[in-house]
Design a protein around this motif. Structure first.
Motif, short mmCIF file in Angstrom:
data_model
loop_
_atom_site.label_atom_id
_atom_site.label_comp_id
_atom_site.label_asym_id
_atom_site.label_seq_id
_atom_site.Cartn_x
_atom_site.Cartn_y
_atom_site.Cartn_z
N LYS A 64 25.10 21.93 -20.20
CA LYS A 64 25.60 22.01 -18.69
C LYS A 64 25.55 23.66 -18.27
N SER A 65 25.68 24.51 -19.35
CA SER A 65 25.92 25.87 -18.93
C SER A 65 24.38 26.25 -18.45
N ASP A 66 23.55 25.95 -19.61
CA ASP A 66 22.08 26.29 -19.51
C ASP A 66 21.56 25.54 -18.10
N ASN A 67 22.00 24.43 -17.80
CA ASN A 67 21.51 24.03 -16.40
C ASN A 67 21.94 24.63 -15.29
N GLN A 68 23.14 24.97 -15.31
CA GLN A 68 23.76 25.98 -14.07
C GLN A 68 22.95 27.25 -14.13
N LYS A 69 22.45 27.69 -15.27
CA LYS A 69 22.03 29.10 -15.38
C LYS A 69 20.56 28.97 -14.66
N LEU A 70 19.76 27.78 -14.87
CA LEU A 70 18.40 27.54 -14.41
C LEU A 70 18.53 27.39 -13.05
N LEU A 71 19.62 26.57 -12.67
CA LEU A 71 19.89 26.37 -11.19
C LEU A 71 20.14 27.57 -10.25
N ASP A 72 20.85 28.46 -10.76
CA ASP A 72 21.27 29.75 -10.15
C ASP A 72 20.15 30.55 -10.07
N GLU A 73 19.12 30.44 -11.32
CA GLU A 73 17.96 31.28 -11.11
C GLU A 73 16.98 30.82 -9.86
N ALA A 74 17.00 29.21 -10.06
CA ALA A 74 16.07 28.84 -9.03
C ALA A 74 16.54 29.01 -7.52
N ARG A 75 17.85 29.08 -7.50
CA ARG A 75 18.43 29.45 -5.94
C ARG A 75 18.03 30.96 -5.55
N ALA A 76 18.23 31.68 -6.53
CA ALA A 76 18.02 33.20 -6.29
C ALA A 76 16.48 33.29 -6.10
N GLU A 77 15.61 32.65 -6.68
CA GLU A 77 14.09 32.57 -6.47
C GLU A 77 13.85 32.35 -5.08
N ARG A 78 14.62 31.19 -4.71
CA ARG A 78 14.30 30.49 -3.44
C ARG A 78 14.93 31.44 -2.41
N ASP A 79 15.66 32.11 -2.42
CA ASP A 79 16.26 32.88 -1.67
C ASP A 79 15.25 34.21 -1.44
#
Length: 111
Positions: A64-79
């Motif tokens: 869950k922690s790894d998934n949250q990190k990946l999701l945060d990275e994807a959001r930052a990349e999208r922004d």
């Protein structure tokens, strides 16, 4: 009560005591050991199941922690991509306006 004491047979008492002790020994040898073994085996199985569940819970938390990190990275990349696209769009609009003004000025000069 006196009737019971009057009918008391010492030989019968000894025989019943010997039979009771014999029954206890037979149960100890043939019943208690298998029962206790089964209980201990069940206890070990439950302990292993609890440990397995705790390990699975820890693994799920890590995932869950790894998934949250990946999701945060994807959001930052999208922004970042959206900001870049907005900047490119604004530059293209500014270039188009500049080009249009230049073309308009040339047309006015020619006219």
């Amino acid at each position: 009560m006196e009737e019971l004491l009057g009918q008391f047979s010492f030989g019968l008492f000894i025989l019943q005591t010997v039979l009771f002790v014999g029954l206890i020994l037979l149960l100890k040898k043939f019943a208690w050991k298998p029962i206790l073994d089964a209980v201990n085996e069940r206890e070990e199985g439950i302990k292993e199941a609890i440990l397995s569940a705790e390990n699975a819970k820890k693994e799920m938390m890590a995932l869950k922690s790894d998934n949250q990190k990946l999701l945060d990275e994807a959001r930052a990349e999208r922004d970042t991509m959206i900001k870049e696209a907005t900047a490119i769009k604004e530059k293209m609009i500014a270039d188009a306006k500049s080009e249009a003004q230049t073309q308009g000025a040339k047309m006015i000069e020619q006219a």
